[in-house]
Design an enzyme around this catalytic site. Structure first.
Site, PDB file in Angstrom:
ATOM      1  N   TRP A   1       0.834  -1.191   0.000  1.00  0.00           N
ATOM      2  CA  TRP A   1       0.000   0.000   0.000  1.00  0.00           C
ATOM      3  C   TRP A   1       0.884   1.263   0.000  1.00  0.00           C
ATOM      4  CZ3 TRP A   1      -0.670   4.021   3.587  1.00  0.00           C
ATOM      5  CH2 TRP A   1      -1.721   4.909   3.276  1.00  0.00           C
TER       6      TRP A   1
ATOM      7  N   ARG B   1      -8.146  -4.314   6.637  1.00  0.00           N
ATOM      8  CA  ARG B   1      -8.832  -3.028   6.815  1.00  0.00           C
ATOM      9  C   ARG B   1     -10.211  -3.222   7.463  1.00  0.00           C
ATOM     10  NH1 ARG B   1     -11.077   1.906   3.166  1.00  0.00           N
ATOM     11  NH2 ARG B   1     -10.013   3.544   4.272  1.00  0.00           N
TER      12      ARG B   1
ATOM     13  N   LYS C   1     -16.353   5.228  -8.712  1.00  0.00           N
ATOM     14  CA  LYS C   1     -15.036   4.757  -8.256  1.00  0.00           C
ATOM     15  C   LYS C   1     -15.316   3.444  -7.532  1.00  0.00           C
ATOM     16  CE  LYS C   1     -11.315   6.062  -5.016  1.00  0.00           C
ATOM     17  NZ  LYS C   1     -10.791   7.159  -4.170  1.00  0.00           N
TER      18      LYS C   1
ATOM     19  N   ASP D   1     -14.020   0.446  -5.474  1.00  0.00           N
ATOM     20  CA  ASP D   1     -12.868   0.129  -4.630  1.00  0.00           C
ATOM     21  C   ASP D   1     -12.897  -1.328  -4.196  1.00  0.00           C
ATOM     22  OD1 ASP D   1     -10.564   0.662  -3.186  1.00  0.00           O
ATOM     23  OD2 ASP D   1     -11.379   2.473  -2.258  1.00  0.00           O
TER      24      ASP D   1
ATOM     25  N   ASN E   1     -10.920  -3.069  -0.943  1.00  0.00           N
ATOM     26  CA  ASN E   1      -9.900  -2.811   0.077  1.00  0.00           C
ATOM     27  C   ASN E   1      -9.469  -4.009   0.894  1.00  0.00           C
ATOM     28  OD1 ASN E   1      -8.952   0.003   0.201  1.00  0.00           O
ATOM     29  ND2 ASN E   1     -11.129   0.454   0.211  1.00  0.00           N
TER      30      ASN E   1
ATOM     31  N   CYS F   1     -10.141   0.843  -8.449  1.00  0.00           N
ATOM     32  CA  CYS F   1      -9.317   1.233  -7.309  1.00  0.00           C
ATOM     33  C   CYS F   1      -9.260   0.049  -6.365  1.00  0.00           C
ATOM     34  CB  CYS F   1      -9.967   2.438  -6.626  1.00  0.00           C
ATOM     35  SG  CYS F   1      -9.128   2.967  -5.128  1.00  0.00           S
TER      36      CYS F   1
ATOM     37  N   ASP G   1      -2.585   5.196  -3.430  1.00  0.00           N
ATOM     38  CA  ASP G   1      -3.075   6.247  -2.524  1.00  0.00           C
ATOM     39  C   ASP G   1      -1.964   7.254  -2.239  1.00  0.00           C
ATOM     40  OD1 ASP G   1      -5.630   5.346  -2.326  1.00  0.00           O
ATOM     41  OD2 ASP G   1      -5.420   4.443  -0.351  1.00  0.00           O
TER      42      ASP G   1
HETATM   43  C1  GLA Z   1      -9.083   3.301  -0.482  1.00  0.00           C
HETATM   44  C2  GLA Z   1      -8.866   4.159  -1.706  1.00  0.00           C
HETATM   45  C3  GLA Z   1      -8.889   5.618  -1.328  1.00  0.00           C
HETATM   46  C4  GLA Z   1     -10.195   5.967  -0.656  1.00  0.00           C
HETATM   47  C5  GLA Z   1     -10.402   5.050   0.529  1.00  0.00           C
HETATM   48  C6  GLA Z   1     -11.774   5.233   1.128  1.00  0.00           C
HETATM   49  O1  GLA Z   1      -8.008   3.349   0.374  1.00  0.00           O
HETATM   50  O2  GLA Z   1      -7.664   3.822  -2.338  1.00  0.00           O
HETATM   51  O3  GLA Z   1      -8.710   6.425  -2.480  1.00  0.00           O
HETATM   52  O4  GLA Z   1     -11.247   5.823  -1.572  1.00  0.00           O
HETATM   53  O5  GLA Z   1     -10.273   3.682   0.185  1.00  0.00           O
HETATM   54  O6  GLA Z   1     -11.988   4.447   2.228  1.00  0.00           O
END
Ligand code: GLA
Length: 731
Positions: free
Chosen positions: A192, A439, A473, A475, A477, A521, A543
């Site tokens: 990350w 996370r 967007k 994501d 995570n 993302c 990020d």
């Molecule tokens: C990830 C994305 C960030 C943001 C966060 C939100 O880390 O890479 O750009 O959107 O999640 O929780």
């Protein structure tokens, strides 16, 4: 003297016959404009690779290629197999390993037939069918040759009609073979906020494996993209290089094996780790595609080939438009309400972007998403933050004069969520193990069709209620821990069917919303691959948005991915002047994640003008050919130029990357890609308000020949840490 027939698949399909061959052999040449991959089929129908490299001008000479450059005895005849089967006579790393329905653990694959046909403009598809002589078990190899881009896309399908299911232990997408004196592998590693760090190393005898076992993300630790240089380390403008990348967002494995004869074999595909696949009779398994390009003019050409291919054939609207945007993630994190957002819409309009992107934190009621420990899965507007719902925000933004987009993470679930309470069996986890979080969250079981419907419904629901919503967007995570599905009858299918399930959802969404811009993302750049990029218009590289860091991160992505798909945002993470951060973000798809109201007058004016400039030059950056001129790993500066196809316009970025005394562009930098016969004027862009550029009063006209032979000094140093120049052909 015996006659043989060549079956050649190429620009110009040629059929010739030739004498003086040792035995009846066939050659299948998969050719692009400059490259050829040649398969030889011997009299016993064994298919091997005899050439991967520059295309020969006389295709009939492929038959002259000696036994694939082998420097000694190949005890199996399989070292250069086109798809190495395990368990029979093979001694090296296989491409495919199976257990037949009767328990027999061996496989032999012989050539049956092949055909080639056009598959769209400038695309030729060759299929080569192989079969086990003892079993009704077939593999078909597919090769799509993109003529003008010099890219080959390769995948396989596996099927059988045995009495019961067959277990596939390994099922690669591609198995290639190249002889050379030395091999230099450039691969990338990261985590990350520090994605895409390159390492170049010589490959020696034995096996080097790149892989991931993270389940949801191929890119985070070890991206599925690499360069192999032959004979000498990879150089920008000379030498033989193969650039390869696997189009798969989950567990993958790429194994490079320098064989006992010092030739390089490599196998790329889904990671066999915990993924034995039970294939029922009559069903077909399709592997993901492996993409590669060969260049004998260095890694620059290889990158440009992939960029052109991606824009034209892979990324949605790769030759179309993109929206500049203002994102609120770094500006507000989870702390916002309607009033704050309405003010940000106005700020976005004042700045001059096309769209406002609302990030994480807008949803969840029983478990509000006020931090990253709750709410994922409950995709209803949080009534405290957004009492009037998303529809109201879309309208507010539109009234302010910009479009509205939204962040979603639909594959995931927080343990503290109503979704988890209602559907614990939709979550990937082991019943007898403690839950383990990445996370603070878990991954939904996309191998379950009901979960696929749910994930589709999350996005479709938001879109149906807000048809003018302009951007998503998407994501992701978390990685997969305790990989186990409560509903999947085949536990070892979970990793594979997760990714297949994800693609099914994305396929459905793209069918309904073909032009919706979507950002890929994954906690930064955790998921950047051409499997997912079939559905996304752009990706989030990291990020880490510090301007200096981003030069390196973007530089390394540029080996494989085009700038139109690379989202670069100006943020406050880095402490460099806003001009530097903006100049860095402009070498891709520009966006912002700043508090506009905190900009001083000059910073705001600079940014407003930069957006206007960007609008004028963006097509050159997005669609032009990119040349990496000076590497920040070797110089005090990083320098890249984008040149339009007619070579009448170019945008040239140079950044100071070292801080030693006198560091800078001490000498002219030779340009590339220009037309030597054209005359160019050079103007400086993004000049900070109140400053003047010496260059912009200079009316000198330079020939492309001069600029590419002598070069030009952009005069980057500690007092001018970034310089953007525009070259325009005067005639
Ligand atoms: C990830 C994305 C960030 C943001 C966060 C939100 O880390 O890479 O750009 O959107 O999640 O929780």
């Amino acid at each position: 003297m015996r006659q043989i027939v060549f079956l050649l698949v190429s620009f110009l399909s040629v059929t010739v016959s030739m004498a003086q061959t040792p035995s009846a052999m066939q050659h299948i040449a998969i050719e692009t404009r400059r490259t050829a991959l040649v398969i030889r089929v011997d009299k016993d129908q064994n298919p091997t690779i005899v050439h991967l490299g520059q295309r020969l001008s006389r295709p009939e000479e492929y038959a002259r290629i000696p036994e694939n450059g082998k420097r000694g005895e190949d005890y199996t005849g399989l070292y250069n197999s086109v798809y190495t089967p395990a368990g029979s006579r093979n001694l090296l790393e296989p491409a495919i390993q199976v257990t037949h329905a009767d328990g027999n653990p061996s496989l032999d694959l012989r050539y049956v037939r092949h055909e080639s046909k056009p598959a769209g403009e400038g695309v030729e598809l060759t299929t080569v069918s192989l079969k086990d002589p003892q079993y009704p078990f077939e593999v078909t190899l597919y090769f799509k040759a993109y003529q003008n881009e010099d890219v080959i896309e390769q995948w396989s399908t596996i099927r059988h009609t045995e009495k019961k299911a067959v277990t596939l232990h390994k099922y690669a997408s591609a198995n290639l073979y190249i002889p050379a004196q030395n091999y230099y592998l450039t691969h990338f590693h990261g985590d990350w906020a520090s994605e895409m760090n390159p390492t170049e190393e010589p490959l020696t005898e034995g096996i080097k494996v790149l892989d991931t076992k993270l389940g949801t993300r191929a890119d985070l630790f070890q991206p599925p993209s690499f360069l192999v240089a032959l004979n000498q380390p990879a150089q920008e403008n000379q030498g033989e290089v193969v650039a390869g990348t696997l189009a798969w967002s989950g567990n993958y494995q790429i194994a490079f094996e320098v064989d006992p004869l010092h030739n390089l074999r490599f196998m790329a595909g889904i990671n066999p780790y915990a993924s034995a696949y039970t294939l029922a009779p009559g069903k077909e398994f399709t592997t993901p595609a492996f993409l590669f390009t060969y260049s004998n003019t260095g890694k620059g050409t290889a990158s440009r080939n992939l960029h052109r291919w991606a824009r034209k054939f892979r990324i949605p609207q790769g030759e179309g438009n993109r929206l500049t945007l203002l994102n609120n993630w770094e500006a507000t994190y989870f702390d916002f309400n309607e009033e704050k957002l309405s003010a940000l819409f106005k700020d976005g309009k004042k700045l001059g972007v096309d769209l406002f992107l609302l990030d994480d934190g807008w949803f969840g009621n029983k478990y509000p998403r006020n931090n990253d420990r709750a709410g994922l899965g409950d995709w209803q507007e949080n009534v405290k933050k957004l009492p009037h719902g998303l529809g109201y925000l879309v309208k507010e933004a539109e009234t302010a004069g910009i479009r509205f987009g939204i962040w979603l993470e639909p594959e995931m679930v927080s343990p503290k969520s109503e979704l988890y309470e209602k559907h614990p069996d939709w979550v990937l986890k082991l019943p007898n193990r403690q839950e383990y979080y990445f996370r603070n969250q878990l991954v939904l079981d996309l191998s379950n069709p009901k979960v696929q419907d749910f994930v589709y419904g999350v996005v479709d629901g938001v879109m149906s209620k807000n048809p003018t919503l302009g951007y998503i967007k998407w994501d992701c995570n978390a990685v997969i821990y305790n990989a186990f599905s409560a509903t999947n009858p085949n536990p070892s299918h979970v990793y594979v069917e997760y990714v297949q399930g994800l693609y099914k959802v994305l396929e459905r969404l793209r069918a309904k919303y073909p032009t919706l811009p979507m950002m890929l993302c994954s906690g930064g750049g955790g998921r950047v691959d051409y499997g997912a990029l079939r559905y996304f218009t752009e990706f989030w590289p990291s990020d880490n948005t510090d301007g200096m860091e981003r030069i390196f991160i973007q530089w390394n992505y540029s080996y494989f991915f085009p700038s139109i798909a690379t989202c670069n945002h100006v943020t406050d993470w880095g402490k460099q002047p806003i001009k530097f951060r903006t100049d860095v973000a402009m070498m891709g798809k520009l966006g912002y994640d700043i508090v506009v109201s905190k900009l001083d007058e000059k910073e705001l004016q600079f940014s407003q003008e930069a957006l206007k400039t960007y609008d004028r030059i963006k097509n050159v950056v997005w669609q032009g050919d990119m040349f990496r001129l000076a590497s920040p790993y070797e110089w005090d500066v990083a320098s890249l130029i984008y040149v339009s196809e007619p070579r009448d316009r170019a945008v040239w970025f140079t950044y100071l990357t070292k801080s030693r005394y006198k560091a800078g562009s001490v000498a002219p930098i030779r340009l590339q890609g220009l037309d030597p016969a054209k005359n160019y004027t050079v103007r400086e862009l993004n000049v900070y308000p109140g400053l003047t550029s010496r260059l912009n009063n200079d009316t000198t006209v330079y020939s492309g020949n001069y600029l590419m032979t002598v070069g030009f000094n952009p005069n980057v140093d500690a007092s001018r840490t970034s310089v953007v120049l525009e070259l325009t052909a005067a005639n």
